[in-house]
Design a protein around this motif. Structure first.
Motif, PDB file in Angstrom:
ATOM      1  N   MET A   1      25.731  47.204  46.676  1.00  0.00           N
ATOM      2  CA  MET A   1      27.156  46.920  46.750  1.00  0.00           C
ATOM      3  C   MET A   1      27.455  45.650  45.959  1.00  0.00           C
ATOM      4  O   MET A   1      26.808  44.625  46.164  1.00  0.00           O
ATOM      5  N   VAL A   2      28.420  45.747  45.053  1.00  0.00           N
ATOM      6  CA  VAL A   2      28.906  44.579  44.318  1.00  0.00           C
ATOM      7  C   VAL A   2      30.313  44.318  44.814  1.00  0.00           C
ATOM      8  O   VAL A   2      31.240  45.097  44.552  1.00  0.00           O
ATOM      9  N   THR A   3      30.499  43.243  45.562  1.00  0.00           N
ATOM     10  CA  THR A   3      31.776  42.947  46.204  1.00  0.00           C
ATOM     11  C   THR A   3      32.132  41.473  45.998  1.00  0.00           C
ATOM     12  O   THR A   3      31.354  40.697  45.451  1.00  0.00           O
ATOM     13  N   ALA A   4      33.323  41.113  46.475  1.00  0.00           N
ATOM     14  CA  ALA A   4      33.653  39.698  46.591  1.00  0.00           C
ATOM     15  C   ALA A   4      32.770  39.093  47.675  1.00  0.00           C
ATOM     16  O   ALA A   4      32.251  39.804  48.543  1.00  0.00           O
ATOM     17  N   PRO A   5      32.573  37.776  47.684  1.00  0.00           N
ATOM     18  CA  PRO A   5      31.832  37.141  48.780  1.00  0.00           C
ATOM     19  C   PRO A   5      32.662  37.143  50.054  1.00  0.00           C
ATOM     20  O   PRO A   5      33.863  37.428  50.026  1.00  0.00           O
ATOM     21  N   HIS A   6      32.015  36.818  51.165  1.00  0.00           N
ATOM     22  CA  HIS A   6      32.728  36.818  52.447  1.00  0.00           C
ATOM     23  C   HIS A   6      33.423  35.465  52.648  1.00  0.00           C
ATOM     24  O   HIS A   6      33.099  34.691  53.552  1.00  0.00           O
ATOM     25  N   THR A   7      34.383  35.205  51.758  1.00  0.00           N
ATOM     26  CA  THR A   7      35.160  33.962  51.808  1.00  0.00           C
ATOM     27  C   THR A   7      36.614  34.288  51.479  1.00  0.00           C
ATOM     28  O   THR A   7      36.900  35.344  50.909  1.00  0.00           O
ATOM     29  N   PRO A   8      37.544  33.408  51.812  1.00  0.00           N
ATOM     30  CA  PRO A   8      38.907  33.565  51.297  1.00  0.00           C
ATOM     31  C   PRO A   8      38.907  33.486  49.769  1.00  0.00           C
ATOM     32  O   PRO A   8      37.978  32.942  49.160  1.00  0.00           O
ATOM     33  N   VAL A   9      39.957  34.007  49.143  1.00  0.00           N
ATOM     34  CA  VAL A   9      40.061  33.948  47.684  1.00  0.00           C
ATOM     35  C   VAL A   9      40.335  32.507  47.260  1.00  0.00           C
ATOM     36  O   VAL A   9      41.282  31.883  47.746  1.00  0.00           O
ATOM     37  N   PRO A  10      39.539  31.935  46.355  1.00  0.00           N
ATOM     38  CA  PRO A  10      39.768  30.550  45.921  1.00  0.00           C
ATOM     39  C   PRO A  10      41.012  30.440  45.036  1.00  0.00           C
ATOM     40  O   PRO A  10      41.434  31.416  44.401  1.00  0.00           O
ATOM     41  N   TYR A  11      41.557  29.233  44.982  1.00  0.00           N
ATOM     42  CA  TYR A  11      42.703  28.980  44.100  1.00  0.00           C
ATOM     43  C   TYR A  11      42.245  28.460  42.736  1.00  0.00           C
ATOM     44  O   TYR A  11      42.837  28.786  41.714  1.00  0.00           O
ATOM     45  N   ALA A  12      41.204  27.671  42.705  1.00  0.00           N
ATOM     46  CA  ALA A  12      40.711  27.120  41.437  1.00  0.00           C
ATOM     47  C   ALA A  12      40.355  28.263  40.491  1.00  0.00           C
ATOM     48  O   ALA A  12      39.639  29.190  40.883  1.00  0.00           O
ATOM     49  N   PRO A  13      40.835  28.236  39.241  1.00  0.00           N
ATOM     50  CA  PRO A  13      40.603  29.356  38.321  1.00  0.00           C
ATOM     51  C   PRO A  13      39.135  29.726  38.148  1.00  0.00           C
ATOM     52  O   PRO A  13      38.781  30.909  38.153  1.00  0.00           O
ATOM     53  N   ASN A  14      38.266  28.713  37.996  1.00  0.00           N
ATOM     54  CA  ASN A  14      36.850  29.034  37.785  1.00  0.00           C
ATOM     55  C   ASN A  14      36.231  29.683  39.016  1.00  0.00           C
ATOM     56  O   ASN A  14      35.403  30.599  38.915  1.00  0.00           O
ATOM     57  N   LEU A  15      36.653  29.250  40.210  1.00  0.00           N
ATOM     58  CA  LEU A  15      36.128  29.847  41.435  1.00  0.00           C
ATOM     59  C   LEU A  15      36.698  31.236  41.662  1.00  0.00           C
ATOM     60  O   LEU A  15      35.994  32.146  42.125  1.00  0.00           O
ATOM     61  N   GLU A  16      37.968  31.433  41.335  1.00  0.00           N
ATOM     62  CA  GLU A  16      38.562  32.765  41.486  1.00  0.00           C
ATOM     63  C   GLU A  16      37.883  33.767  40.556  1.00  0.00           C
ATOM     64  O   GLU A  16      37.589  34.902  40.944  1.00  0.00           O
ATOM     65  N   ASP A  17      37.609  33.350  39.338  1.00  0.00           N
ATOM     66  CA  ASP A  17      36.914  34.237  38.400  1.00  0.00           C
ATOM     67  C   ASP A  17      35.526  34.610  38.918  1.00  0.00           C
ATOM     68  O   ASP A  17      35.071  35.751  38.769  1.00  0.00           O
ATOM     69  N   ALA A  18      34.843  33.633  39.526  1.00  0.00           N
ATOM     70  CA  ALA A  18      33.510  33.903  40.071  1.00  0.00           C
ATOM     71  C   ALA A  18      33.584  34.788  41.305  1.00  0.00           C
ATOM     72  O   ALA A  18      32.630  35.534  41.604  1.00  0.00           O
ATOM     73  N   TYR A  19      34.705  34.731  42.021  1.00  0.00           N
ATOM     74  CA  TYR A  19      34.899  35.511  43.248  1.00  0.00           C
ATOM     75  C   TYR A  19      35.001  37.016  42.943  1.00  0.00           C
ATOM     76  O   TYR A  19      34.477  37.855  43.673  1.00  0.00           O
ATOM     77  N   ILE A  20      35.673  37.352  41.852  1.00  0.00           N
ATOM     78  CA  ILE A  20      35.930  38.758  41.512  1.00  0.00           C
ATOM     79  C   ILE A  20      34.654  39.416  41.002  1.00  0.00           C
ATOM     80  O   ILE A  20      33.961  38.855  40.142  1.00  0.00           O
ATOM     81  N   PRO A  21      34.301  40.610  41.488  1.00  0.00           N
ATOM     82  CA  PRO A  21      33.129  41.307  40.951  1.00  0.00           C
ATOM     83  C   PRO A  21      33.243  41.479  39.432  1.00  0.00           C
ATOM     84  O   PRO A  21      34.307  41.836  38.917  1.00  0.00           O
ATOM     85  N   SER A  22      32.170  41.211  38.739  1.00  0.00           N
ATOM     86  CA  SER A  22      32.170  41.255  37.274  1.00  0.00           C
ATOM     87  C   SER A  22      31.288  42.391  36.769  1.00  0.00           C
ATOM     88  O   SER A  22      30.399  42.878  37.476  1.00  0.00           O
TER      89      SER A  22
END
Length: 336
Positions: free
Chosen positions: A300-321
């Motif tokens: 399974m490739v998913t988002a981590p079990h955290t709220p969605v970050p606001y910082a652009p670099n963290l949000e990009d890392a949050y989204i499955p790539s």
């Protein structure tokens, strides 16, 4: 065939069904410019411009701006559906689901069951979801697993302009409540869309591309991430099949099982958080129904079990790539 955006395809579906059936009405915040506001009417068309032009065509009786109270207008829409109308209500962001969850979960989803099948609830609730727009944790979540869990709701996640139009027309004509989820990052995507009206049946997955080495299942926007991963894998001599389920409830289990049995290696890509996600659900279904055909563990490739970050670099890392999907697929191919 004409090239149209995802946004335009949804607008066309609404136009077509409002022209065909006078019982179809729209309800939501800022659909025309704001309830009681003094600004230019039809200036907004909703927060993403999807309903622009419908006010002039069908008038304020059928295109209704509502107060900023999801509990009020979703409840009103559910009641209107019971009386014979076919409301299409818009929740700006799926994150606002908590404000009207009782009206959806305890009321609309249960009317048919509680009244012995005699009550029809032809209600469509459109909502945007998904990360990538720098909108923060309260406007960015992927909450389709919560809705998929509720009996009585149908949950639709179109990934292309073609699917958006056909699935929305199907949803409006359906006699049960449908949650129609639109990823914010897809609105400007362009693809071939017929001018005519057409429907796409629910529980009919789309085979995006065929392949023999690994099966990639992508939900909503993640179908494009899976497709990008498949292209990268192909450059390395790996043949990946990509399937877009289109709807999570009902789910096209037959197609998923068929391809999982044939290929034997499965990666599921879901933007939702991993615990109790649709990815976890599909994984459980495939393990139960075709375990002996699997050549390795389902990834399974998913988002981590955290709220969605606001910082652009963290949000990009949050989204499955696509890179994470490629890595998961390659790890499966190394499994013996």
């Amino acid at each position: 065939m004409a090239q149209k955006s995802y946004r335009q395809a949804i607008n066309e579906a609404l136009h077509a069904e409002m022209a065909r059936d006078p019982n179809v009405i729209l309800m939501g915040e800022d659909l025309t410019g704001g309830a009681g506001g003094s600004g230019v009417q039809d200036a907004w068309g909703g927060p993403f411009g999807v309903t622009r032009g419908l006010l002039g065509a069908y008038g304020p009786e059928r295109v209704r701006d509502t107060p900023i109270s999801e509990a009020a207008f979703i409840g009103a829409a559910a009641g209107a559906a019971l009386t014979g109308l076919r409301p299409v209500a818009e929740i700006m962001f799926i994150d606002f689901l908590g404000v009207c969850f009782d009206q959806i979960m305890n009321q609309a989803a249960k009317f048919r069951y509680m009244f012995g099948g005699r009550a029809r609830t032809p209600l469509v609730i459109r909502a945007t979801y998904g990360a990538g727009t720098r909108a923060g944790s309260q406007h960015t979540q992927a909450l389709h697993p919560i809705l998929t869990h509720i009996p009585g709701l149908k949950v639709v996640m179109p990934s292309t302009p073609y699917d958006a139009k056909g699935l929305l027309i199907q949803a409006i004509r359906d006699d049960d409540p449908v949650m129609f989820l639109e990823h914010k990052m897809l609105y400007d995507m362009v693809g071939e869309v017929p001018d005519r009206s057409y429907t796409i049946p629910f529980a009919e997955a789309r085979v995006v591309r065929d392949g023999k080495d690994v099966l990639l299942i992508g939900l909503g926007r993640m179908a494009h991430i899976a497709e990008a991963a498949a292209e990268e894998l192909a450059r390395n001599g790996i043949s990946a099949c990509v399937i877009d389920p289109r709807t999570t409830s009902p789910l096209d289990v037959e197609t998923l099982v068929e391809f999982a049995e044939k290929i034997g290696r499965v990666v599921i890509v879901d933007e939702a958080n991993p615990r109790c996600s649709v990815a976890a659900d599909i994984s459980a279904i495939l393990c139960e129904q075709c375990f002996d055909a699997l050549k390795g563990p389902i990834r399974m490739v998913t988002a981590p079990h955290t709220p969605v970050p606001y910082a652009p670099n963290l949000e990009d890392a949050y989204i499955p790539s696509a890179a994470r999907v490629v890595e998961a697929a390659q790890s499966l191919l190394r499994t013996r």
